[in-house]
Enzyme design. Structure first.
Site, PDB file in Angstrom:
ATOM      1  N   LYS A 178       0.847  -1.201   0.000  1.00  0.00           N
ATOM      2  CA  LYS A 178       0.000   0.000   0.000  1.00  0.00           C
ATOM      3  C   LYS A 178       0.880   1.247   0.000  1.00  0.00           C
ATOM      4  O   LYS A 178       1.634   1.492   0.937  1.00  0.00           O
ATOM      5  CB  LYS A 178      -0.918  -0.005   1.234  1.00  0.00           C
ATOM      6  CG  LYS A 178      -1.728   1.287   1.422  1.00  0.00           C
ATOM      7  CD  LYS A 178      -2.709   1.196   2.597  1.00  0.00           C
ATOM      8  CE  LYS A 178      -3.377   2.538   2.891  1.00  0.00           C
ATOM      9  NZ  LYS A 178      -4.310   2.495   4.037  1.00  0.00           N
ATOM     10  N   ASP A 214      -2.767  10.071   3.809  1.00  0.00           N
ATOM     11  CA  ASP A 214      -4.174   9.681   3.915  1.00  0.00           C
ATOM     12  C   ASP A 214      -4.917  10.718   4.742  1.00  0.00           C
ATOM     13  O   ASP A 214      -4.887  10.702   5.969  1.00  0.00           O
ATOM     14  CB  ASP A 214      -4.263   8.286   4.567  1.00  0.00           C
ATOM     15  CG  ASP A 214      -5.698   7.771   4.632  1.00  0.00           C
ATOM     16  OD1 ASP A 214      -6.597   8.423   4.044  1.00  0.00           O
ATOM     17  OD2 ASP A 214      -5.914   6.716   5.266  1.00  0.00           O
ATOM     18  N   ASP A 261     -12.288   6.969   3.663  1.00  0.00           N
ATOM     19  CA  ASP A 261     -11.074   6.712   4.448  1.00  0.00           C
ATOM     20  C   ASP A 261     -10.663   5.234   4.386  1.00  0.00           C
ATOM     21  O   ASP A 261      -9.566   4.887   4.797  1.00  0.00           O
ATOM     22  CB  ASP A 261     -11.314   7.157   5.901  1.00  0.00           C
ATOM     23  CG  ASP A 261     -10.023   7.300   6.679  1.00  0.00           C
ATOM     24  OD1 ASP A 261      -8.950   7.234   6.052  1.00  0.00           O
ATOM     25  OD2 ASP A 261     -10.095   7.479   7.909  1.00  0.00           O
ATOM     26  N   GLU A 269      -9.567   3.607   1.966  1.00  0.00           N
ATOM     27  CA  GLU A 269      -9.045   3.719   0.601  1.00  0.00           C
ATOM     28  C   GLU A 269      -7.991   2.675   0.275  1.00  0.00           C
ATOM     29  O   GLU A 269      -7.799   2.315  -0.890  1.00  0.00           O
ATOM     30  CB  GLU A 269      -8.473   5.133   0.370  1.00  0.00           C
ATOM     31  CG  GLU A 269      -7.033   5.351   0.845  1.00  0.00           C
ATOM     32  CD  GLU A 269      -6.811   5.158   2.345  1.00  0.00           C
ATOM     33  OE1 GLU A 269      -7.793   5.273   3.108  1.00  0.00           O
ATOM     34  OE2 GLU A 269      -5.669   4.876   2.757  1.00  0.00           O
ATOM     35  N   ARG A 293      -7.779  -0.537   0.857  1.00  0.00           N
ATOM     36  CA  ARG A 293      -8.280  -1.783   0.260  1.00  0.00           C
ATOM     37  C   ARG A 293      -8.693  -1.569  -1.194  1.00  0.00           C
ATOM     38  O   ARG A 293      -8.692  -2.513  -1.988  1.00  0.00           O
ATOM     39  CB  ARG A 293      -9.436  -2.337   1.114  1.00  0.00           C
ATOM     40  CG  ARG A 293     -10.669  -1.501   1.150  1.00  0.00           C
ATOM     41  CD  ARG A 293     -11.590  -1.867   2.314  1.00  0.00           C
ATOM     42  NE  ARG A 293     -11.062  -1.387   3.597  1.00  0.00           N
ATOM     43  CZ  ARG A 293     -11.605  -1.649   4.784  1.00  0.00           C
ATOM     44  NH1 ARG A 293     -12.687  -2.398   4.867  1.00  0.00           N
ATOM     45  NH2 ARG A 293     -11.080  -1.170   5.889  1.00  0.00           N
ATOM     46  N   ASP A 329       1.348   6.157   5.745  1.00  0.00           N
ATOM     47  CA  ASP A 329       0.372   5.260   5.127  1.00  0.00           C
ATOM     48  C   ASP A 329       0.910   4.590   3.848  1.00  0.00           C
ATOM     49  O   ASP A 329       0.203   3.843   3.197  1.00  0.00           O
ATOM     50  CB  ASP A 329      -0.940   6.007   4.842  1.00  0.00           C
ATOM     51  CG  ASP A 329      -2.153   5.105   5.005  1.00  0.00           C
ATOM     52  OD1 ASP A 329      -2.024   4.057   5.663  1.00  0.00           O
ATOM     53  OD2 ASP A 329      -3.215   5.447   4.456  1.00  0.00           O
ATOM     54  N   LYS A 358     -10.297  12.710   8.052  1.00  0.00           N
ATOM     55  CA  LYS A 358      -9.877  12.277   9.379  1.00  0.00           C
ATOM     56  C   LYS A 358      -9.812  13.482  10.313  1.00  0.00           C
ATOM     57  O   LYS A 358      -9.393  14.557   9.879  1.00  0.00           O
ATOM     58  CB  LYS A 358      -8.459  11.673   9.308  1.00  0.00           C
ATOM     59  CG  LYS A 358      -8.373  10.266   8.751  1.00  0.00           C
ATOM     60  CD  LYS A 358      -6.921   9.783   8.779  1.00  0.00           C
ATOM     61  CE  LYS A 358      -6.750   8.424   8.118  1.00  0.00           C
ATOM     62  NZ  LYS A 358      -7.345   7.309   8.851  1.00  0.00           N
TER      63      LYS A 358
HETATM   64  N1  BES Z   1      -4.570   4.280   6.846  1.00  0.00           N
HETATM   65  C1  BES Z   1      -5.722   3.952   7.592  1.00  0.00           C
HETATM   66  C2  BES Z   1      -5.485   2.860   8.614  1.00  0.00           C
HETATM   67  C3  BES Z   1      -4.650   3.188   9.781  1.00  0.00           C
HETATM   68  C4  BES Z   1      -5.059   4.106  10.727  1.00  0.00           C
HETATM   69  C5  BES Z   1      -3.474   2.493   9.978  1.00  0.00           C
HETATM   70  C6  BES Z   1      -4.281   4.361  11.827  1.00  0.00           C
HETATM   71  C7  BES Z   1      -2.705   2.746  11.059  1.00  0.00           C
HETATM   72  C8  BES Z   1      -3.111   3.675  11.984  1.00  0.00           C
HETATM   73  C9  BES Z   1      -6.840   3.438   6.678  1.00  0.00           C
HETATM   74  O1  BES Z   1      -6.857   3.961   5.406  1.00  0.00           O
HETATM   75  C10 BES Z   1      -8.113   3.799   7.355  1.00  0.00           C
HETATM   76  O2  BES Z   1      -8.351   4.943   7.588  1.00  0.00           O
HETATM   77  N2  BES Z   1      -8.915   2.778   7.696  1.00  0.00           N
HETATM   78  C11 BES Z   1     -10.128   2.981   8.375  1.00  0.00           C
HETATM   79  C12 BES Z   1     -11.140   2.063   7.760  1.00  0.00           C
HETATM   80  C13 BES Z   1     -12.552   2.300   8.197  1.00  0.00           C
HETATM   81  C14 BES Z   1     -13.025   3.633   7.689  1.00  0.00           C
HETATM   82  C15 BES Z   1     -13.421   1.182   7.674  1.00  0.00           C
HETATM   83  C16 BES Z   1      -9.942   2.666   9.852  1.00  0.00           C
HETATM   84  O3  BES Z   1      -9.230   1.693  10.163  1.00  0.00           O
HETATM   85  O4  BES Z   1     -10.465   3.380  10.679  1.00  0.00           O
HETATM   86 ZN    ZN Z   2      -7.870   5.818   5.217  1.00  0.00          ZN
HETATM   87 ZN    ZN Z   3      -4.979   4.582   4.636  1.00  0.00          ZN
END
Ligand code: BES
Ligand code: ZN
Ligand code: ZN
Length: 460
Positions: free
Chosen positions: A228, A233, A310, A312, A314, A251, A240
Site C-alpha cells: 500500500k 491519507d 477513508d 481507501e 483496500r 500510510d 480524518k
Molecule cells: N490508513 C488507515 C489505517 C490506519 C489508521 C493504519 C491508523 C494505522 C493507523 C486506513 O486507510 C483507514 O483509515 N482505515 C479505516 C477504515 C474504516 C473507515 C473502515 C480505519 O481503520 O479506521
Molecule cells: Zn484511510
Molecule cells: Zn490509509
C-alpha cells in the site's frame, strides 16, 4: 549510507557479554582488578549495563555488556544494542558470552542502533563500531540492516518529500541497484489500463496516482509482493480528525516494507521471479474527490459501494491484487497499514497476518522467532463475508459498526487475490516509543520473518 560492520582490526577492544545469572561466576574467574572494578561500579550483568574496565596503564582493556536474565531478555527484541549504544567511540569485537543463535540477531541490533534519520537535522552518530564475529554471515546481516534502514527512511520522510513521484523514484533507484526492470502506469493511463480504483482514490490530488510495477529474476517460483503506497491519507471527504491524520505520512508503510523485503531478496540473489506492485496515491480532498455513496467498478469487475472514503487502502490494493493474480504467482503477499482495528487488536509491536495456508502460517511463526520480527496470525473468518456485502453493489468498503475491522478488510482483499495462495499483513509501520535499535519512527514489520520463511514456503 546503510550501517556496516567495521573492518577487522588489531586494536579492537574485547567486549564480554555477561548473562546476569552467570555474572558472579564470570567475575570470579577474572583477575582481581577486573572483578573489583566491576563490583565498585555496580556491574551485575543486568540488561543494557555497560562498563569499561581499565588495564594497569589506565587505558580500557575490555568492555562488559549486561545481557540480563532469560526473563528480562524475553521482554526485549535487541538486548546487546542497549549496551552498545552507551559504549564510547571505538571499535569492538565480541570476545565471549553470546551463543551462535543469538549472535546474528544481536549483530543486526548493533547495526540497527546506528540508524539515524538525519535528512532535516544533524543527528550525532553512534560511537561504537562492531567487527563481524567469526562465523556470522556478515553480508547477510548488513543486507537485513540496509533493507530496514531503507524502509525506515521512506516512512520517516514527510509526505511533502515522499509523494507518489518520490516513492516511484525510490523504487527506480532500488531497481537500478539490483538490475530489476520497472514500469509505471500514471494518471489517465490507469483508466486505459483498467486500474479504475487506483485512479479514483488518487485523482483528487495534484500529485497524480500511479501503479509501480517492478520485476526481477528470470527463473524459479513466482513471488508477487503488493504494498500500500498511500503517500498521505487525509481520509478523503470522510476527512480524518486532526489527531488521526497526524501520522498519515506513514500510510505508504506497506510499500516501504515490500521495497525493503525486495531489497533483501535481490541482495541474496534468491532463485525466484519477483514482482513488486505498488499503487502510489495521495488520498486527498478536492472537487474531483471520490465520494461516500459512489459505486466504483474494480479491475476485476466487482462493484464496490464507497461507504467511507477513508477505507481507501483496500481499494487501491484491490486493483493491484487483481492484476497480480492475473500473473498466476505461486505466492502473493500484500503489506499495508490498512486498519486502525489491527492496532487495537495487537498494538504497534506485532504484525498480524492472514493466510488460509496452515503450513505458510507455521513457517512464518517459526521464522519470526529467529528474526526479531514478531508476527501473529489472525483468521480469514469466512462467516464474516456477509459483512462486506452491502445493498446495491458486490462489496462494501467500510462495513457499518466496524466489528472485526482488520478481518473484514482482509476478506475484502481476499476477494481480489482470487485463487492465489495469499498472505496479507496489516501492519502499523511505526514505532511509537524508542527502544534499543528501534528508534521512534518508521519501522519495517513482517519483512524479516517473510524473508526467513521464503525458503521453506517456496521450496527454494
Ligand atoms: N490508513 C488507515 C489505517 C490506519 C489508521 C493504519 C491508523 C494505522 C493507523 C486506513 O486507510 C483507514 O483509515 N482505515 C479505516 C477504515 C474504516 C473507515 C473502515 C480505519 O481503520 O479506521
Ligand atoms: Zn484511510
Ligand atoms: Zn490509509
Amino acid at each position: 549510507m546503510p550501517p556496516v560492520f567495521a573492518p577487522p582490526s588489531d586494536v579492537a577492544l574485547p567486549l564480554h557479554v555477561i548473562d546476569q545469572d552467570k555474572c558472579k561466576d564470570w567475575l570470579q574467574r577474572q583477575p582481581d582488578h577486573v572483578a573489583d572494578w566491576a563490583q565498585t561500579n555496580g556491574f551485575t550483568g543486568a540488561c543494557g549495563q555497560m562498563l569499561l574496565v581499565p588495564g594497569p596503564s589506565g587505558k580500557p582493556e575490555m568492555a562488559l555488556a549486561g545481557y540480563g536474565t532469560p526473563a528480562q531478555r524475553a521482554r526485549r527484541r535487541f538486548v546487546l544494542a542497549g549496551a552498545a549504544e552507551k559504549l564510547p567511540k571505538g571499535v569492538y569485537r565480541i570476545a565471549s558470552g553470546l551463543d551462535p543463535q543469538a549472535l546474528d540477531i544481536e549483530c543486526l541490533g548493533w547495526l540497527l542502533s546506528s540508524y539515524r534519520f538525519g535528512r532535516y537535522h544533524h543527528q550525532a552518530e553512534m560511537n561504537a563500531a562492531l567487527i563481524a564475529p567469526e562465523g556470522v554471515d556478515s553480508a547477510g546481516i548488513e543486507s537485513l540492516a540496509a533493507a530496514e534502514c531503507l524502509t525506515r527512511d521512506l516512512i520517516n520522510t514527510p509526505s511533502s518529500d515522499m509523494g507518489p513521484d518520490e516513492l516511484q523514484a525510490a523504487a527506480e533507484t532500488l531497481a537500478q541497484q539490483f538490475g530489476a526492470t520497472i514500469s509505471v502506469t500514471t494518471d489517465a493511463a490507469l483508466l486505459e489500463q483498467n486500474l479504475p480504483m487506483i485512479h479514483a482514490v488518487g485523482r483528487a490530488s495534484e500529485r497524480r496516482p500511479r501503479l509501480i510495477d517492478m520485476s526481477w529474476g528470470t527463473s524459479g517460483p513466482k513471488l508477487t509482493l503488493v504494498g500500500k503506497g498511500v503517500c498521505f491519507d487525509t481520509g478523503g471527504l470522510n476527512l480524518k480528525p486532526g489527531a488521526s491524520m497526524g501520522l498519515m505520512k506513514k500510510d505508504m508503510g506497506g510499500a516501504a516494507t515490500v521495497l525493503g523485503l525486495a531489497r533483501m531478496i535481490m541482495a541474496a540473489g534468491l532463485p525466484l521471479q519477483l514482482r513488486l506492485l505498488i499503487p502510489a496515491v495521495e488520498n486527498s480532498v478536492s472537487a474531483t474527490a471520490f465520494r461516500p455513496g459512489d459505486v466504483l467498478t474494480s479491475r476485476k469487475g466487482l462493484t464496490v459501494e464507497i461507504n467511507n472514503t477513508d477505507a481507501e487502502g483496500r481499494l487501491v490494493l484491490a486493483d493491484a491484487l487483481a492484476l497480480a493474480a492475473e500473473g498466476k504467482p505461486d505466492l502473493l503477499i500484500s503489506m499495508a497499514t490498512l486498519t486502525g482495528a489491527a492496532r487495537v487488536a495487537v498494538g504497534p509491536d506485532l504484525a498480524p497476518f492472514f493466510t488460509d495456508n496452515d503450513s505458510d502460517a507455521a513457517a512464518l511463526a517459526s521464522a519470526a522467532n529467529g528474526s526479531a520480527d514478531p508476527v501473529w496470525r489472525l483468521p480469514f473468518h469466512t462467516p464474516y463475508e456477509a459483512r462486506i456485502e452491502p445493498g446495491i453493489a458486490d462489496l462494501d468498503n467500510a462495513p457499518a459498526g466496524g466489528f472485526a475491522g482488520s478481518i473484514t478488510a482482509a476478506l475484502f482483499l481476499r476477494r481480489f487475490a482470487g485463487a492465489s495462495r495469499y498472505i496479507h499483513f496489516d501492519i502499523y509501520g511505526w514505532n511509537p516509543t524508542a527502544a534499543p535499535a528501534q528508534p521512534k519512527g518508521g519501522a519495517g514489520q513482517g519483512a524479516r520473518a517473510l524473508f526467513a520463511a521464503l525458503t521453506k514456503m517456496l521450496s527454494l
